[in-house]
Design an enzyme around this catalytic site. Structure first.
Site, PDB file in Angstrom:
ATOM      1  N   GLY A 143       0.773  -1.238   0.000  1.00  0.00           N
ATOM      2  CA  GLY A 143       0.000   0.000   0.000  1.00  0.00           C
ATOM      3  C   GLY A 143       0.799   1.279   0.000  1.00  0.00           C
ATOM      4  N   GLU A 146       4.034  -6.719   1.587  1.00  0.00           N
ATOM      5  CA  GLU A 146       3.609  -7.092   0.225  1.00  0.00           C
ATOM      6  C   GLU A 146       3.557  -5.850  -0.668  1.00  0.00           C
ATOM      7  OE1 GLU A 146      -0.309  -8.647   0.902  1.00  0.00           O
ATOM      8  OE2 GLU A 146       0.393 -10.393   1.991  1.00  0.00           O
ATOM      9  N   ARG A 203      -5.932   2.801 -15.476  1.00  0.00           N
ATOM     10  CA  ARG A 203      -6.092   3.543 -14.217  1.00  0.00           C
ATOM     11  C   ARG A 203      -6.900   4.841 -14.350  1.00  0.00           C
ATOM     12  NH1 ARG A 203      -2.433   5.431 -11.386  1.00  0.00           N
ATOM     13  NH2 ARG A 203      -3.211   4.840  -9.346  1.00  0.00           N
ATOM     14  N   TYR A 229     -10.264   4.633 -12.073  1.00  0.00           N
ATOM     15  CA  TYR A 229     -10.461   5.436 -10.876  1.00  0.00           C
ATOM     16  C   TYR A 229      -9.982   6.869 -10.983  1.00  0.00           C
ATOM     17  CZ  TYR A 229      -7.108   1.563  -9.661  1.00  0.00           C
ATOM     18  OH  TYR A 229      -6.221   0.514  -9.660  1.00  0.00           O
ATOM     19  N   CYS A 235     -14.051   3.030 -28.073  1.00  0.00           N
ATOM     20  CA  CYS A 235     -15.429   3.544 -28.134  1.00  0.00           C
ATOM     21  C   CYS A 235     -16.043   3.645 -26.735  1.00  0.00           C
ATOM     22  CB  CYS A 235     -16.271   2.635 -28.997  1.00  0.00           C
ATOM     23  SG  CYS A 235     -15.458   2.250 -30.535  1.00  0.00           S
ATOM     24  N   GLU A 236     -15.464   4.433 -25.895  1.00  0.00           N
ATOM     25  CA  GLU A 236     -15.973   4.700 -24.549  1.00  0.00           C
ATOM     26  C   GLU A 236     -15.577   6.131 -24.219  1.00  0.00           C
ATOM     27  OE1 GLU A 236     -17.526   2.547 -22.434  1.00  0.00           O
ATOM     28  OE2 GLU A 236     -17.119   0.680 -23.509  1.00  0.00           O
TER      29      GLU A 236
HETATM   30  N1  PLP Z   1      -1.326  -7.065  -0.791  1.00  0.00           N
HETATM   31  C1  PLP Z   1      -2.640  -7.167  -1.041  1.00  0.00           C
HETATM   32  C2  PLP Z   1      -3.434  -8.168  -0.298  1.00  0.00           C
HETATM   33  C3  PLP Z   1      -3.259  -6.301  -1.980  1.00  0.00           C
HETATM   34  O1  PLP Z   1      -4.557  -6.402  -2.213  1.00  0.00           O
HETATM   35  C4  PLP Z   1      -2.438  -5.354  -2.660  1.00  0.00           C
HETATM   36  C5  PLP Z   1      -3.021  -4.408  -3.626  1.00  0.00           C
HETATM   37  O2  PLP Z   1      -4.073  -3.895  -3.521  1.00  0.00           O
HETATM   38  C6  PLP Z   1      -1.077  -5.316  -2.380  1.00  0.00           C
HETATM   39  C7  PLP Z   1      -0.555  -6.186  -1.435  1.00  0.00           C
HETATM   40  C8  PLP Z   1      -0.150  -4.365  -3.065  1.00  0.00           C
HETATM   41  O3  PLP Z   1      -0.465  -3.043  -2.824  1.00  0.00           O
HETATM   42  P1  PLP Z   1       0.478  -1.863  -3.342  1.00  0.00           P
HETATM   43  O4  PLP Z   1       0.729  -2.100  -4.790  1.00  0.00           O
HETATM   44  O5  PLP Z   1      -0.303  -0.649  -3.112  1.00  0.00           O
HETATM   45  O6  PLP Z   1       1.733  -1.908  -2.549  1.00  0.00           O
END
Ligand code: PLP
Length: 404
Positions: A233, A268, A307, A311, A338-339
């Site tokens: 995140g 992650e 993207r 959003y 076509c959007e």
């Molecule tokens: N881990 C999980 C469970 C996720 O859903 C996401 C993305 O939404 C990520 C990691 C990676 O997030 P980011 O790319 O924002 O670091």
């Protein structure tokens, strides 16, 4: 990325040269930026040596994954496809975690067979399914539970995942029930508590809040978690207005957390590793004058970069060859699909463009190519990796015969 003799250049390679050679739309990744991002990420948290599992959903290119793997990163996967890709890139199964709210029995079976580090489950039903499969195989499977900490990540609503109205994770009452279930199972080893509150987070305070919520829950349960997976995140600066995430403060909050919880941290990250390493080069096909603005119709579209349409994301856009002439009219950069949502950006002051000019759409390394599609039966772009003056095609442009 900088202008050298008015030519937009990354590492030692100018975009015009590679666009002429490889065609457009073209995804270009800078190896040096990727390396710098990984090294900085590690440095930010080196006081507790976390396991860093790259979130493959942000970029699934096999050759890029092979480069990422060389820095010792593991993988966070969310489908059998991503798991296969991670293994193909040579990532050690012992560094792979499997997240996601809807893993099928086939996917669970496959993950068990491949002996990955953790299946991070997101519901009681999923835990029961894992238990059933593990029992039929007479195995004990390592799992994590994803907790929904009901924390607002203060990011875009569409990429917020840690509030109670989001589908992700389980609430604390279910969490307690799952712990009891796991204690009575011979086929599940509950090793991890995971959380992930959203993406493109630029404020460290939601992370602090998330850690406090996890800490309170951990103190209530009598269970030792070998791992706490804090998800990803971490946001990047898409515009000069975006403030930078304060990694120092996040690190301090984690160190404080670790004082009362003896566990190994997993991250992650996706966007923070690859986001600003990628640029999409597109060519102006036509310029259409309307009363108030000019439509700059590109050969890249929402199928190549989703993207903005998905959003309302804004990506900095630059001319590939710089001039000093500024357009008198507003430019709206659009694709041929076509959007009406096939629109990248509207700018008041951009340098005057002509048909066949090239532009660079910046910071598309994460959730760029991985979100691309064949909508309107358009071909997916080629991807190249730039290392100094060396350029390598890491994915060929699709051909119509690939689709039909
Ligand atoms: N881990 C999980 C469970 C996720 O859903 C996401 C993305 O939404 C990520 C990691 C990676 O997030 P980011 O790319 O924002 O670091």
């Amino acid at each position: 990325m900088k202008y050298i003799n008015k030519k937009l250049t990354v590492e030692k390679t100018n975009f015009q040269k590679i666009a002429n050679k490889y065609g457009t739309p073209l995804y270009c990744y800078s190896y040096t930026k990727l390396k710098e991002n990984i090294i900085n990420f590690k440095k930010n948290f080196n006081s507790f040596s976390p396991l860093i599992c790259f979130a493959i959903k942000s970029n699934t290119n096999l050759n890029l994954l092979k480069e990422i793997k060389k820095f010792g990163l593991g993988a966070d996967v969310v489908s059998a496809g991503e798991l296969i890709m991670a293994l193909k890139a040579g990532i050690n199964p012992n560094k792979i975690v499997f997240s996601g709210v809807g893993k099928t029995s086939e996917e669970i079976n496959f993950a068990i067979k491949k002996k990955i580090l953790l299946i991070n489950a997101e519901s009681f039903s999923e835990i029961k399914e894992i238990n059933k499969i593990a029992k039929s195989k007479r195995q004990k499977v390592n799992i994590g539970i994803r907790l929904n900490p009901n924390t607002d990540a203060k990011t875009l609503n569409q990429i917020s995942t840690g509030k109670k109205e989001n589908k992700f994770g389980v609430n604390k009452n279910t969490f307690y029930k799952i712990i009891n279930f796991c204690k009575n199972s011979n086929h599940i080893d509950l090793k991890c508590l995971s959380v992930h509150i959203g993406s493109q987070i630029l404020d460290y305070r939601p992370y602090e809040k998330m850690l406090r919520a996890v800490s309170i829950i951990l103190k209530k349960v009598n269970h030792n978690f070998e791992f706490i997976d804090l998800g990803g995140g971490m946001g990047i600066s898409y515009s000069n207005k975006d403030k930078k995430l304060n990694y120092k403060k996040y690190n301090i909050a984690i160190l404080k957390f670790l004082k009362s919880h003896n566990t190994k941290i997993i991250f992650e990250p996706g966007r923070s590793i690859v986001g600003n390493a990628g640029t999409l080069i597109a060519k102006v096909i036509y310029i259409k004058d309307s009363e108030r603005k000019k439509f700059i119709i590109l050969d890249a579209a929402m199928n190549d970069l989703m993207r903005p349409a998905l959003y309302g994301a804004i990506h900095k856009t630059l001319p590939v060859i710089k001039s000093n002439k500024i357009s008198k009219k507003t430019y709206e950069f659009v694709g041929p699909i076509c959007e009406s949502t096939d629109r990248f950006l509207t700018l008041n002051k951009f340098q005057e463009l002509k048909e066949k000019d090239l532009i660079a759409i910046c910071d598309v390394g994460a959730y760029g190519m991985s979100l691309s599609s064949n909508y309107n039966l358009r071909l997916k772009p080629a991807e190249i990796l730039i290392k100094g003056s060396k350029v390598k095609v890491i994915k060929k442009r699709q051909k119509h015969s690939d689709l039909i």
